[in-house]
Write an enzyme that holds these catalytic residues in place. Structure first.
Site, PDB file in Angstrom:
ATOM      1  N   ASP A  33       0.832  -1.209   0.000  1.00  0.00           N
ATOM      2  CA  ASP A  33       0.000   0.000   0.000  1.00  0.00           C
ATOM      3  C   ASP A  33       0.863   1.253   0.000  1.00  0.00           C
ATOM      4  O   ASP A  33       1.471   1.613   1.006  1.00  0.00           O
ATOM      5  CB  ASP A  33      -0.892   0.003   1.248  1.00  0.00           C
ATOM      6  CG  ASP A  33      -2.017  -1.010   1.140  1.00  0.00           C
ATOM      7  OD1 ASP A  33      -2.758  -0.967   0.142  1.00  0.00           O
ATOM      8  OD2 ASP A  33      -2.146  -1.851   2.050  1.00  0.00           O
ATOM      9  N   MET A  35       1.012   5.219  -0.161  1.00  0.00           N
ATOM     10  CA  MET A  35       0.165   6.392   0.107  1.00  0.00           C
ATOM     11  C   MET A  35       1.018   7.648   0.123  1.00  0.00           C
ATOM     12  O   MET A  35       2.128   7.636   0.663  1.00  0.00           O
ATOM     13  CB  MET A  35      -0.527   6.241   1.463  1.00  0.00           C
ATOM     14  CG  MET A  35      -1.301   4.942   1.608  1.00  0.00           C
ATOM     15  SD  MET A  35      -2.212   4.908   3.150  1.00  0.00           S
ATOM     16  CE  MET A  35      -2.773   3.197   3.172  1.00  0.00           C
ATOM     17  N   MET A  66      -2.129   4.528  -3.826  1.00  0.00           N
ATOM     18  CA  MET A  66      -3.119   5.518  -3.358  1.00  0.00           C
ATOM     19  C   MET A  66      -2.410   6.868  -3.418  1.00  0.00           C
ATOM     20  O   MET A  66      -2.055   7.462  -2.397  1.00  0.00           O
ATOM     21  CB  MET A  66      -3.587   5.156  -1.946  1.00  0.00           C
ATOM     22  CG  MET A  66      -4.532   3.955  -1.942  1.00  0.00           C
ATOM     23  SD  MET A  66      -4.625   3.132  -0.357  1.00  0.00           S
ATOM     24  CE  MET A  66      -3.200   2.076  -0.474  1.00  0.00           C
ATOM     25  N   GLY A 140      -6.618   4.479   3.113  1.00  0.00           N
ATOM     26  CA  GLY A 140      -5.800   5.334   3.972  1.00  0.00           C
ATOM     27  C   GLY A 140      -5.244   4.619   5.196  1.00  0.00           C
ATOM     28  O   GLY A 140      -4.142   4.917   5.632  1.00  0.00           O
ATOM     29  N   PHE A 141      -6.017   3.680   5.723  1.00  0.00           N
ATOM     30  CA  PHE A 141      -5.601   3.040   6.969  1.00  0.00           C
ATOM     31  C   PHE A 141      -6.014   1.574   7.002  1.00  0.00           C
ATOM     32  O   PHE A 141      -7.053   1.206   6.445  1.00  0.00           O
ATOM     33  CB  PHE A 141      -6.236   3.762   8.167  1.00  0.00           C
ATOM     34  CG  PHE A 141      -5.868   5.218   8.223  1.00  0.00           C
ATOM     35  CD1 PHE A 141      -4.693   5.634   8.839  1.00  0.00           C
ATOM     36  CD2 PHE A 141      -6.678   6.171   7.615  1.00  0.00           C
ATOM     37  CE1 PHE A 141      -4.337   6.981   8.848  1.00  0.00           C
ATOM     38  CE2 PHE A 141      -6.329   7.523   7.618  1.00  0.00           C
ATOM     39  CZ  PHE A 141      -5.152   7.927   8.241  1.00  0.00           C
ATOM     40  N   GLY A 143      -7.068  -1.827   9.394  1.00  0.00           N
ATOM     41  CA  GLY A 143      -7.847  -2.039  10.605  1.00  0.00           C
ATOM     42  C   GLY A 143      -9.232  -1.411  10.642  1.00  0.00           C
ATOM     43  O   GLY A 143      -9.807  -1.259  11.721  1.00  0.00           O
ATOM     44  N   ASP A 173     -10.443  -5.209  -1.011  1.00  0.00           N
ATOM     45  CA  ASP A 173      -9.441  -4.696  -0.066  1.00  0.00           C
ATOM     46  C   ASP A 173     -10.107  -3.869   1.022  1.00  0.00           C
ATOM     47  O   ASP A 173     -10.779  -2.873   0.728  1.00  0.00           O
ATOM     48  CB  ASP A 173      -8.436  -3.837  -0.852  1.00  0.00           C
ATOM     49  CG  ASP A 173      -7.269  -3.335  -0.019  1.00  0.00           C
ATOM     50  OD1 ASP A 173      -7.139  -3.741   1.150  1.00  0.00           O
ATOM     51  OD2 ASP A 173      -6.476  -2.526  -0.560  1.00  0.00           O
ATOM     52  N   GLY A 175     -10.857  -4.560   5.571  1.00  0.00           N
ATOM     53  CA  GLY A 175     -11.718  -5.204   6.569  1.00  0.00           C
ATOM     54  C   GLY A 175     -11.979  -6.678   6.320  1.00  0.00           C
ATOM     55  O   GLY A 175     -12.951  -7.232   6.838  1.00  0.00           O
TER      56      GLY A 175
HETATM   57  C1  DX5 Z   1      -6.296   0.604   3.008  1.00  0.00           C
HETATM   58  C2  DX5 Z   1      -5.377  -0.369   2.322  1.00  0.00           C
HETATM   59  C3  DX5 Z   1      -5.608  -1.800   2.691  1.00  0.00           C
HETATM   60  C4  DX5 Z   1      -5.421  -2.084   4.155  1.00  0.00           C
HETATM   61  C5  DX5 Z   1      -6.096  -3.357   4.515  1.00  0.00           C
HETATM   62  O1  DX5 Z   1      -6.103   1.861   2.497  1.00  0.00           O
HETATM   63  O2  DX5 Z   1      -5.521  -0.269   0.919  1.00  0.00           O
HETATM   64  O3  DX5 Z   1      -4.791  -2.637   1.891  1.00  0.00           O
HETATM   65  O4  DX5 Z   1      -4.087  -2.167   4.512  1.00  0.00           O
HETATM   66  O5  DX5 Z   1      -5.988  -3.536   5.888  1.00  0.00           O
HETATM   67  P1  DX5 Z   1      -7.052  -4.365   6.716  1.00  0.00           P
HETATM   68  O6  DX5 Z   1      -7.057  -5.763   6.161  1.00  0.00           O
HETATM   69  O7  DX5 Z   1      -6.538  -4.286   8.108  1.00  0.00           O
HETATM   70  O8  DX5 Z   1      -8.369  -3.683   6.518  1.00  0.00           O
HETATM   71 ZN    ZN Z   2      -4.535  -1.829  -0.341  1.00  0.00          ZN
END
Ligand code: DX5
Ligand code: ZN
Length: 216
Positions: A33, A35, A66, A140-141, A143, A173, A175
Site C-alpha cells: 500500500d 500512500m 493511493m 488510507g488506513f 484495521g 481490499d 476489513g
Molecule cells: C487501506 C489499504 C488496505 C489495508 C487493509 O487503504 O488499501 O490494503 O491495509 O488492511 P485491513 O485488512 O486491516 O483492513
Molecule cells: Zn490496499
C-alpha cells in the site's frame, strides 16, 4: 481464493523478514500500500522500499497506489519489481495513459474504486485492465470495518467484463477477516487483501489457511 497480505500491518523495522514470513505462511501475493499523504490522509512508503524487499520472495508484488499522480511514478514502481500496479480511477493522472505506461513495462494493470465511486466509473477502461479492485473501506488506513455494500460492484464489473469478452480478476481490499471473507467470496472476489487479519493473528499460516477454507 487468492490471499494477498497487506504489508501495511507488518513491523516496518523488519519488512524483508516480514515479507519472507508471509511467503512461508502461504500467501499468494504480497500487497503493498503506497500512500502519498495527498490522495489519502496518510503516508507509507515508496518504490525504494519495495525494491529493498523484492529479493525476499518470488511471490507476485501487488502494488496498490493511493497517490494523486500515478503516471509519474510507473517507471519507479516497475523498476522496483511490481508485478501488478493498481491505481485509483479517482486519481489525477490520465487513466488510459497510465494503463498504457504500465503495460509498456510488461506489468499487469489494475484499476481501483473507492467506496463512494460507482462500479460504472471503471467501465470505459475495463477492456484494457487485468484487475479491478473494489475497496471495502475508505483507503488510507488498515484495521477499518468492512463495508459490505461495496461487494455489489463486483457483479456489475464482471458482467461488463463478460460483455466485452474480457477475463479480469476482481480484488477486494479492506476489513477482510474470518467474519467477512465468505461474503466477498460469494460476491465473486478472486483475490482478497488482508492486513490486520493476517498480521495480528498469533499464527499467520493458520490465519491464511482459515481464510482460504472459508471460501469453499
Ligand atoms: C487501506 C489499504 C488496505 C489495508 C487493509 O487503504 O488499501 O490494503 O491495509 O488492511 P485491513 O485488512 O486491516 O483492513
Ligand atoms: Zn490496499
Amino acid at each position: 481464493m487468492l490471499i494477498a497480505p497487506s504489508m501495511l500491518s507488518c513491523d516496518f523495522s523488519k519488512m524483508g523478514a516480514e515479507t519472507e514470513k508471509m511467503d512461508k505462511a502461504g500467501a499468494d501475493w504480497i500487497h503493498l500500500d503506497v500512500m502519498d499523504g495527498h490522495f489519502v490522509p496518510n503516508i507509507t512508503f515508496g518504490a525504494p522500499v519495495i525494491k529493498w524487499i523484492r529479493p525476499f520472495t518470488k511471490l507476485p508484488f501487488d502494488v496498490h497506489l493511493m497517490i494523486s499522480d500515478p503516471l509519474k511514478y510507473v517507471d519507479d514502481f516497475a523498476d522496483a519489481g511490481a508485478d501488478y500496479i493498481v491505481f485509483h480511477v479517482e486519481c489525477e493522472s490520465d487513466i488510459e495513459k497510465t494503463i498504457d505506461k504500465i503495460h509498456s513495462k510488461n506489468i499487469k494493470a489494475g484499476l481501483a474504486v473507492k467506496p463512494k465511486t460507482p462500479a460504472e466509473a471503471v467501465f470505459p477502461y475495463l477492456h484494457k485492465v487485468e484487475l479491478a479492485l473494489v475497496m471495502t473501506v475508505e483507503p488510507g488506513f488498515g484495521g477499518q470495518s468492512y463495508m459490505a455494500e461495496n461487494i455489489e460492484k463486483i457483479a456489475k464489473i464482471k458482467a461488463e467484463a463478460k460483455r466485452l469478452g474480457k477475463d479480469i480478476l476482481c480484488q477486494v481490499d479492506g476489513g477482510i477477516n474470518d467474519k467477512t471473507i465468505a461474503h466477498a467470496y460469494q460476491g465473486g472476489a478472486d483475490v482478497c487483501v488482508a492486513g490486520t487479519a493476517v498480521f495480528k493473528a498469533e499464527d499467520s499460516r493458520k490465519a491464511i489457511d482459515n481464510l482460504k477454507e472459508l471460501c469453499k
